[in-house]
Design a protein around this motif. Structure first.
Motif, PDB file in Angstrom:
ATOM      1  N   THR A 196      39.775  44.318  46.033  1.00  0.00           N
ATOM      2  CA  THR A 196      40.207  43.078  45.393  1.00  0.00           C
ATOM      3  C   THR A 196      40.999  43.342  44.119  1.00  0.00           C
ATOM      4  O   THR A 196      41.455  42.399  43.475  1.00  0.00           O
ATOM      5  CB  THR A 196      38.991  42.199  45.028  1.00  0.00           C
ATOM      6  OG1 THR A 196      38.114  42.958  44.179  1.00  0.00           O
ATOM      7  CG2 THR A 196      38.238  41.754  46.266  1.00  0.00           C
ATOM      8  N   THR A 197      41.148  44.616  43.764  1.00  0.00           N
ATOM      9  CA  THR A 197      41.850  44.959  42.522  1.00  0.00           C
ATOM     10  C   THR A 197      42.810  46.117  42.778  1.00  0.00           C
ATOM     11  O   THR A 197      42.978  46.567  43.912  1.00  0.00           O
ATOM     12  CB  THR A 197      40.865  45.378  41.412  1.00  0.00           C
ATOM     13  OG1 THR A 197      40.297  46.654  41.745  1.00  0.00           O
ATOM     14  CG2 THR A 197      39.745  44.358  41.244  1.00  0.00           C
ATOM     15  N   ASN A 207      46.750  50.878  43.544  1.00  0.00           N
ATOM     16  CA  ASN A 207      47.619  49.901  44.212  1.00  0.00           C
ATOM     17  C   ASN A 207      48.264  49.017  43.148  1.00  0.00           C
ATOM     18  O   ASN A 207      47.739  47.944  42.820  1.00  0.00           O
ATOM     19  CB  ASN A 207      46.810  49.055  45.200  1.00  0.00           C
ATOM     20  CG  ASN A 207      47.679  48.103  46.001  1.00  0.00           C
ATOM     21  OD1 ASN A 207      48.903  48.151  45.944  1.00  0.00           O
ATOM     22  ND2 ASN A 207      47.049  47.218  46.763  1.00  0.00           N
ATOM     23  N   PRO A 208      49.401  49.420  42.606  1.00  0.00           N
ATOM     24  CA  PRO A 208      50.037  48.682  41.517  1.00  0.00           C
ATOM     25  C   PRO A 208      50.400  47.243  41.861  1.00  0.00           C
ATOM     26  O   PRO A 208      50.566  46.415  40.961  1.00  0.00           O
ATOM     27  CB  PRO A 208      51.302  49.510  41.230  1.00  0.00           C
ATOM     28  CG  PRO A 208      51.015  50.870  41.760  1.00  0.00           C
ATOM     29  CD  PRO A 208      50.141  50.642  42.947  1.00  0.00           C
ATOM     30  N   ASP A 209      50.513  46.927  43.142  1.00  0.00           N
ATOM     31  CA  ASP A 209      50.884  45.568  43.545  1.00  0.00           C
ATOM     32  C   ASP A 209      49.709  44.595  43.490  1.00  0.00           C
ATOM     33  O   ASP A 209      49.899  43.383  43.606  1.00  0.00           O
ATOM     34  CB  ASP A 209      51.465  45.575  44.956  1.00  0.00           C
ATOM     35  CG  ASP A 209      52.778  46.329  45.043  1.00  0.00           C
ATOM     36  OD1 ASP A 209      53.462  46.427  44.005  1.00  0.00           O
ATOM     37  OD2 ASP A 209      53.105  46.827  46.127  1.00  0.00           O
ATOM     38  N   LEU A 217      43.046  39.754  49.534  1.00  0.00           N
ATOM     39  CA  LEU A 217      42.368  40.987  49.904  1.00  0.00           C
ATOM     40  C   LEU A 217      43.438  42.029  50.206  1.00  0.00           C
ATOM     41  O   LEU A 217      44.490  41.706  50.768  1.00  0.00           O
ATOM     42  CB  LEU A 217      41.505  40.779  51.146  1.00  0.00           C
ATOM     43  CG  LEU A 217      40.387  39.740  51.077  1.00  0.00           C
ATOM     44  CD1 LEU A 217      39.839  39.484  52.478  1.00  0.00           C
ATOM     45  CD2 LEU A 217      39.285  40.195  50.141  1.00  0.00           C
ATOM     46  N   HIS A 218      43.159  43.278  49.875  1.00  0.00           N
ATOM     47  CA  HIS A 218      44.091  44.378  50.162  1.00  0.00           C
ATOM     48  C   HIS A 218      43.366  45.360  51.086  1.00  0.00           C
ATOM     49  O   HIS A 218      42.335  45.927  50.720  1.00  0.00           O
ATOM     50  CB  HIS A 218      44.540  45.042  48.867  1.00  0.00           C
ATOM     51  CG  HIS A 218      45.242  44.085  47.948  1.00  0.00           C
ATOM     52  ND1 HIS A 218      46.611  43.916  47.947  1.00  0.00           N
ATOM     53  CD2 HIS A 218      44.760  43.210  47.024  1.00  0.00           C
ATOM     54  CE1 HIS A 218      46.939  42.996  47.053  1.00  0.00           C
ATOM     55  NE2 HIS A 218      45.837  42.552  46.478  1.00  0.00           N
ATOM     56  N   VAL A 219      43.898  45.529  52.294  1.00  0.00           N
ATOM     57  CA  VAL A 219      43.216  46.267  53.351  1.00  0.00           C
ATOM     58  C   VAL A 219      44.009  47.518  53.708  1.00  0.00           C
ATOM     59  O   VAL A 219      45.210  47.444  53.989  1.00  0.00           O
ATOM     60  CB  VAL A 219      43.042  45.388  54.607  1.00  0.00           C
ATOM     61  CG1 VAL A 219      42.219  46.120  55.659  1.00  0.00           C
ATOM     62  CG2 VAL A 219      42.396  44.045  54.249  1.00  0.00           C
ATOM     63  N   LEU A 251      47.341  45.835  54.990  1.00  0.00           N
ATOM     64  CA  LEU A 251      47.376  44.389  55.185  1.00  0.00           C
ATOM     65  C   LEU A 251      47.055  43.692  53.869  1.00  0.00           C
ATOM     66  O   LEU A 251      46.217  44.166  53.089  1.00  0.00           O
ATOM     67  CB  LEU A 251      46.331  43.947  56.221  1.00  0.00           C
ATOM     68  CG  LEU A 251      46.466  44.463  57.647  1.00  0.00           C
ATOM     69  CD1 LEU A 251      45.221  44.080  58.438  1.00  0.00           C
ATOM     70  CD2 LEU A 251      47.707  43.900  58.311  1.00  0.00           C
ATOM     71  N   LYS A 252      47.711  42.577  53.659  1.00  0.00           N
ATOM     72  CA  LYS A 252      47.431  41.721  52.508  1.00  0.00           C
ATOM     73  C   LYS A 252      47.092  40.350  53.074  1.00  0.00           C
ATOM     74  O   LYS A 252      47.912  39.737  53.760  1.00  0.00           O
ATOM     75  CB  LYS A 252      48.668  41.658  51.609  1.00  0.00           C
ATOM     76  CG  LYS A 252      48.494  40.895  50.318  1.00  0.00           C
ATOM     77  CD  LYS A 252      49.778  41.009  49.505  1.00  0.00           C
ATOM     78  CE  LYS A 252      49.712  40.187  48.237  1.00  0.00           C
ATOM     79  NZ  LYS A 252      50.981  40.278  47.462  1.00  0.00           N
TER      80      LYS A 252
END
Length: 302
Positions: A196-197, A207-209, A217-219, A251-252
């Motif tokens: 989540t961060t 993950n700078p984005d 969520l960043h998967v 995935l986002k």
């Protein structure tokens, strides 16, 4: 904010939690704040204390790492509401605190409580279970499963590297069905990571984005986790470009469903602790938390 509840794990063994709690109480009291301190004897008690605090106090302060913050969030979810959350880091990695740019030194963290502003922060949930920082499954979770608490205290993050090298001698993969963004896909993977961060394992450049309040969520799905691959992944991990590495699917999304198509159970780890087995559905609960951050640290206002 006038009233604070400081909560810490009273069964943590050799820790400075009690001394830190008493110092925080003294500092806040000297600033004319009303302060209560509770040492919890179980997770169930801590969850209930956090839930009750939403109606009795203006702010809840936790002392500990991601697991302690997760427990506080369980209380907030139980209450269906949250109050500003103050964090005094005391874990091994303190991944969530690092992502939010909170001081890791307890004395500085205590002072931050007096010179802070509540910032809206996303929380992920699996049913009524919170995820404040990360969820892993597959070989990464298997590695963590083999790390004991006393090893974490003695060796810190290095123990994960050692255990990871041992895990490289296996070649286990998992068949999964992933549903996100309106699409389903069946694939084999060795590691799946949800964050989540922007921080994983204390690396805030992971993950700078991503930000703690971007509502996503960043998967990351790693199809291979072999010795040659780990060297490549390591370089991409440190540079913040893991999602661009070959063999990594990124995935986002706001929600993801993960089903187990393998013959063996696949268990997860949430915020560093053992959690449920698949299938799971993870959802983002945008801006549910309000965390006390140093002034000018609110990312949506930067």
């Amino acid at each position: 904010m006038r009233s604070y509840l400081i909560m810490y794990n009273g069964t943590a063994g050799k820790s400075d939690n009690e001394a830190i709690a008493k110092k925080a109480q003294r500092v806040l009291s000297e600033a004319d704040k009303s302060v209560d301190v509770v040492a919890t004897g179980s997770e169930k008690e801590a969850v209930q204390q956090a839930a009750s605090a939403t109606t009795t106090h203006d702010c809840l302060v936790t002392i500990g790492g991601d697991g302690s913050i997760n427990t506080a969030c369980k209380g907030f979810l139980k209450a269906g509401n949250s109050i500003p959350l103050g964090i005094i880091p005391g874990g091994t990695v303190n991944n969530f605190a690092r992502a939010l740019k909170l001081p890791l030194d307890p004395d500085q963290a205590i002072l931050t409580l007096l010179d802070s502003q509540p910032a809206k922060v996303d929380l992920a949930t699996i049913g009524n279970i919170p995820m404040v920082s990360s969820l892993t499954l597959g070989r990464l979770a298997d590695i963590s499963q083999n790390v004991k608490q006393d090893e974490k205290r003695r060796f810190g993050v290095l123990i994960y590297l050692f255990k990871g090298l041992k895990e490289l001698f296996t070649n286990r993969s998992y068949k999964l069905k992933i549903t996100a963004n309106g699409r389903s896909e069946t694939l084999r993977a060795q590691i799946l990571l949800i964050t989540t961060t922007n921080s994983v394992g204390g690396n805030v450049a992971f993950n700078p984005d991503a930000t703690y309040d971007d509502d996503f969520l960043h998967v990351f799905i790693l199809k291979e986790f072999t010795l040659p691959k780990i060297m490549t992944y390591g370089a991409f991990f440190l540079s913040g470009n893991l999602k661009n590495a070959r063999g990594v699917k990124y995935l986002k999304c706001k929600q993801i469903q993960i089903e187990n198509l393998s013959s063996r159970d696949i268990k997860t780890r949430i915020d560093g602790d053992p959690a449920m087995a698949l299938p799971i559905t993870v959802r983002i609960k945008a801006d549910f938390l309000r965390v006390l951050l140093p002034r000018k640290a609110n990312s949506k206002n930067d």
